[in-house]
Design an enzyme around this catalytic site. Structure first.
Site, PDB file in Angstrom:
ATOM      1  CD1 TRP A 106      -5.387  -3.375   5.915  1.00 56.22           C
ATOM      2  CD2 TRP A 106      -3.624  -2.072   6.332  1.00 56.22           C
ATOM      3  NE1 TRP A 106      -4.354  -4.179   6.332  1.00 56.22           N
ATOM      4  CE2 TRP A 106      -3.266  -3.416   6.601  1.00 56.22           C
ATOM      5  CE3 TRP A 106      -2.661  -1.068   6.546  1.00 56.22           C
ATOM      6  CZ2 TRP A 106      -1.984  -3.784   7.056  1.00 56.22           C
ATOM      7  CZ3 TRP A 106      -1.387  -1.437   6.992  1.00 56.22           C
ATOM      8  CH2 TRP A 106      -1.069  -2.770   7.235  1.00 56.22           C
ATOM      9  CG  ASP A 175      -5.260   0.081   0.281  1.00 57.87           C
ATOM     10  OD1 ASP A 175      -4.775  -0.796  -0.464  1.00 57.87           O
ATOM     11  OD2 ASP A 175      -4.964   0.190   1.491  1.00 57.87           O
ATOM     12  CE  LYS A 199      -1.153  -7.575   2.907  1.00 57.50           C
ATOM     13  NZ  LYS A 199      -1.661  -6.217   2.975  1.00 57.50           N
TER      14      LYS A 199
HETATM   15  C1  LIG Z   1      -1.309  -5.005   3.737  1.00 56.31           C
HETATM   16  C2  LIG Z   1      -2.124  -3.811   3.436  1.00 56.31           C
HETATM   17  C3  LIG Z   1      -1.596  -2.506   3.494  1.00 56.31           C
HETATM   18  C4  LIG Z   1      -0.173  -2.226   3.906  1.00 56.31           C
HETATM   19  O1  LIG Z   1       0.709  -2.722   2.984  1.00 56.31           O
HETATM   20  P1  LIG Z   1       2.274  -2.483   3.068  1.00 56.31           P
HETATM   21  O2  LIG Z   1       2.715  -2.862   1.702  1.00 56.31           O
HETATM   22  O3  LIG Z   1       2.784  -3.375   4.155  1.00 56.31           O
HETATM   23  O4  LIG Z   1       2.512  -1.052   3.389  1.00 56.31           O
HETATM   24  C5  LIG Z   1      -2.421  -1.459   3.172  1.00 56.31           C
HETATM   25  N1  LIG Z   1      -3.693  -1.656   2.798  1.00 56.31           N
HETATM   26  C6  LIG Z   1      -4.241  -2.886   2.739  1.00 56.31           C
HETATM   27  C7  LIG Z   1      -5.668  -3.031   2.313  1.00 56.31           C
HETATM   28  C8  LIG Z   1      -3.464  -3.988   3.050  1.00 56.31           C
HETATM   29  O5  LIG Z   1      -4.012  -5.231   2.994  1.00 56.31           O
END
Ligand SMILES: *Cc1c(COP(=O)(O)O)cnc(C)c1O
Length: 364
Positions: A106, A175, A199
């Protein structure tokens, strides 16, 4: 496995498992929400009923996570992926530089926001196939950088920094998609955090952004309104139709965790679940091997391989036959990955650990 409603132990990395109690509440309310005569997904987002739902969701997030008053909470769309771009669009000046630490897949995506401005990689774990995170104190940040961006928990590699950053003077952007609400958060260490809901919060659709109000003063004029944090904040994240259903469900999830001991209790449960599985890896005499170095082992996403890679598919399919699904690892790491988000039941972690020991005994 005797799970309620014949549910399986769902190790999906995302969208991930939800608390059964929340699904039951949603079922209860789905046809007629609190006497409104309609479901949440049929309501005007400007109407009284939904305004109440939205305000409650934001308030319960604030209180569960302990968000200070000096931060705005927004529920946006476009996923965490759009945040890669929004962060740079709002805070990376075309002539400026931003520091990024890349600890996995990511982070690799985040360094390509598609907007002008220089990106400086202060850490990249590529050499060791993204199995570790740097110590915050080892990072050589650029003086005067627009911000520092990192991924607190790398979902695919299962690599976690383990603690909030301590980077005085830096503008810290994080993030937190795969471990928000998994443990207490010290917001004073961050200027902006974002997380896709799917998540560890609720159904896909909403992306939670927590941004320090003073940071919004840096947003340049003239951005497309939908991609402008200041405009989104000024409009109470109702510039257009928000992801109503996701916001409603997230609200129920926040209340659920508040009733169950808050983030301290969540952290203890998560610690115990992860430990059960890491113990199975470490106790397997080399049959299983964890991907991340021990100091950076994620409590949310446990990536591991089998010494005999040919057995991986058998392991995954036998586990599925035993009610433990979604254990196949991402192709960039191979092997297996067990995601054990907040709502993942402790019995599922114990069941997997036992299955691993049994599988190793039969195939070792
Ligand atoms: C799943 C994830 C993303 C991407 O998420 P989307 O909502 O599908 O754009 C980005 N960063 C991390 C750490 C993730 O686990």
């Amino acid at each position: 496995m005797g799970q309620p409603y014949d549910r399986v132990f769902n190790f999906s990395a995302g969208p991930g498992v939800m608390p059964v109690e929340v699904l039951e509440q949603a079922r209860e309310e789905i046809v007629n929400w609190h006497g409104a005569g309609m479901s949440v997904m049929e309501m005007s987002h400007r109407g009284k009923a939904f305004m109440k739902i939205a305000e409650a969701a934001e308030a319960s997030f604030r209180s569960l996570a302990g968000v200070p008053d000096s931060y705005k909470v927004l529920f946006l769309q476009g996923g965490a992926s759009l945040q890669f771009t929004m962060v740079a669009m709002n805070f990376l000046r075309p002539e400026g530089v931003a520091d990024y630490a890349v600890t996995g897949s990511w982070g690799q995506k985040a360094v390509k926001p598609g907007v002008p401005g220089k990106i400086n990689r202060v850490f990249d774990g590529k050499e060791t196939n993204y199995d570790r995170a740097p110590a915050y104190s080892s990072l050589k940040l650029t003086p005067g950088a627009d911000y520092f961006h990192f991924t607190l928990n790398e979902t695919i590699q299962g690599v976690d920094y383990m603690a909030d950053p301590d980077l005085p003077g830096a503008t810290v952007v994080c993030d937190m998609s795969s471990n928000i609400l998994s443990r207490p958060i010290d917001f004073s260490k961050y200027d902006l955090i974002y997380a896709g809901a799917q998540k560890n919060c609720g159904p896909a659709g909403a992306t939670i952004v927590v941004v320090k109000e003073s940071l919004l003063e840096r947003v340049p004029d003239g951005l497309p309104p939908m991609l402008d944090y200041r405009v989104q904040a000024e409009n109470g994240w109702m510039l257009n139709t928000p992801p109503c259903w996701s916001v409603y469900m997230c609200g129920l999830v926040f209340e659920h965790w508040a009733r169950n001991g808050g983030l301290t209790a969540a952290a203890e449960r998560n610690e115990a679940k992860a430990k059960a599985i890491y113990d199975a890896i470490d106790g397997s005499g080399g049959f299983f091997k964890g991907h991340a170095v021990k100091e950076n082992r994620s409590r949310m996403n446990i990536a591991f391989t089998l010494a005999n890679a040919d057995l991986t598919d058998t392991f995954v399919s036998e586990a599925a036959a035993n009610g433990m699904v979604e254990l196949k690892g991402h192709r960039s790491v191979g092997g297996c990955r067990a995601s054990v988000y907040n709502a993942f039941p402790p019995e599922g972690a114990t069941a997997l650990a036992q299955f691993m020991a049994d599988f190793a005994a039969r195939n070792g």
